[in-house]
Design a protein around this motif. Structure first.
Motif, PDB file in Angstrom:
ATOM      1  N   UNK A  44      76.107  31.527 -31.365  1.00 30.35           N
ATOM      2  CA  UNK A  44      75.580  32.128 -30.130  1.00 30.35           C
ATOM      3  C   UNK A  44      75.082  33.542 -30.368  1.00 30.35           C
ATOM      4  N   UNK A  45      75.809  34.297 -31.172  1.00 29.03           N
ATOM      5  CA  UNK A  45      75.402  35.682 -31.448  1.00 29.03           C
ATOM      6  C   UNK A  45      74.088  35.745 -32.195  1.00 29.03           C
ATOM      7  N   UNK A  46      73.810  34.726 -33.012  1.00 25.67           N
ATOM      8  CA  UNK A  46      72.537  34.701 -33.735  1.00 25.67           C
ATOM      9  C   UNK A  46      71.382  34.395 -32.786  1.00 25.67           C
ATOM     10  N   UNK A  47      71.562  33.422 -31.918  1.00 26.38           N
ATOM     11  CA  UNK A  47      70.448  32.945 -31.103  1.00 26.38           C
ATOM     12  C   UNK A  47      70.352  33.609 -29.739  1.00 26.38           C
ATOM     13  N   UNK A  48      71.455  34.172 -29.235  1.00 25.59           N
ATOM     14  CA  UNK A  48      71.439  34.899 -27.965  1.00 25.59           C
ATOM     15  C   UNK A  48      72.172  36.224 -28.161  1.00 25.59           C
ATOM     16  N   UNK A  49      71.672  37.098 -29.020  1.00 25.24           N
ATOM     17  CA  UNK A  49      72.419  38.306 -29.392  1.00 25.24           C
ATOM     18  C   UNK A  49      72.633  39.305 -28.256  1.00 25.24           C
ATOM     19  N   UNK A  50      71.731  39.340 -27.297  1.00 21.42           N
ATOM     20  CA  UNK A  50      71.801  40.371 -26.265  1.00 21.42           C
ATOM     21  C   UNK A  50      72.581  39.945 -25.032  1.00 21.42           C
ATOM     22  N   UNK A  51      73.024  38.703 -24.990  1.00 20.30           N
ATOM     23  CA  UNK A  51      73.696  38.186 -23.798  1.00 20.30           C
ATOM     24  C   UNK A  51      75.175  38.573 -23.810  1.00 20.30           C
TER      25      UNK A  51
END
Length: 263
Positions: A44-51
């Motif tokens: 998740x951190x790779x593909x949605x880092x700013x969430x």
């Protein structure tokens, strides 16, 4: 004419983001994710880092959701709450299982008050808990129904039945929110969503989009998930995005059409 506001999504029990990926395809913006697993969180951190992310659903509250996102509510909360209490591969202890976290998802729904709730689980839930879940949703002002959808219905090579619980906020629950925050619930019958799903065309598995292994660098698979996951558990728990996309797309269309009518 003012611009129609974006559709928003809060993801609980996110896993590696199968539902989140389908939500993006349908036009939702995911503004929060909650996932316990360390490896899945790296994906998740790779593909949605700013969430903004929460590790434990028990720590997610309406107050800290507002503090971190600036939003009081969202259009939809989704959650593939742990399936072990209902799975035929386990002891099927239902609400007596210590991994029974549905009450926490219900609490988050009650605090954040989304327009829609999308729950996901294995077929065993139909025997071990669905009536209680629907009753509890109704008790806090949501009405809905259940779909059982196999992954093979969207072209996958495996059956992979999943149950999707869809509920819509009954309008009277929103009186307080409208007075306090100016948040208005559109007057729509949930039966429209069921009709839209029944009329939806199934997607083929070559639909563009994927979640890839954060470390392997391998090519993306044709079902939207990676070939090179180093944890089979992640694949085993994940929702095939195409499996839930027609539901999310139908909900998005209902919401956008409602907003256009009120412009």
């Amino acid at each position: 004419m003012r611009t129609i506001e974006k559709l928003t999504h809060l993801s609980l029990f996110t896993g590696i983001g199968g539902i989140d990926l389908a939500a993006e395809w349908a036009g939702f913006e995911t503004i929060g994710q909650c996932e316990w697993g360390d490896y899945a969180t790296k994906v998740l951190e790779k593909h949605w880092p700013a969430i903004p992310k929460w590790k434990d659903v028990r720590s997610l509250t309406g107050d800290n959701f507002y503090e971190r996102t600036g939003m009081r509510t969202v259009d939809i909360i989704s959650g593939g709450f742990p399936c072990q209490p209902y799975s035929i591969a386990g002891k099927q202890r239902g609400k007596d299982d210590d991994r029974y976290l549905w009450p926490e998802m219900l609490r988050v729904v009650q605090e954040i008050k989304p327009t829609w709730v999308l729950g996901e689980n294995v077929v065993g839930i139909l025997r071990l808990g669905i009536e209680k879940i629907l009753s509890e949703l109704e008790s806090i002002g949501y009405q809905g129904g259940v779909f059982q959808i196999p992954a093979c219905s969207v072209g996958a090579a495996h059956k992979r039945d999943r149950v999707f619980i869809i509920s819509y906020a009954i309008g009277k629950r929103w009186d307080g929110l409208e007075q306090e925050h100016g948040i208005r619930c559109p007057d729509i019958d949930i039966s429209n969503a069921f009709e839209a799903w029944n009329n939806a065309e199934h997607l083929s598995l070559d639909f563009y989009g994927a979640i890839s292994n954060p470390s392997s660098g391998k090519k993306r698979n044709d079902n939207g998930l990676s070939e090179g996951m180093d944890r089979l558990e992640c694949i085993g728990n994940a929702v095939v995005p195409q499996q839930v996309y027609p539901i999310l797309k139908s909900i998005a269309e209902i919401e956008l059409n409602s907003r256009r009518k009120t412009e």
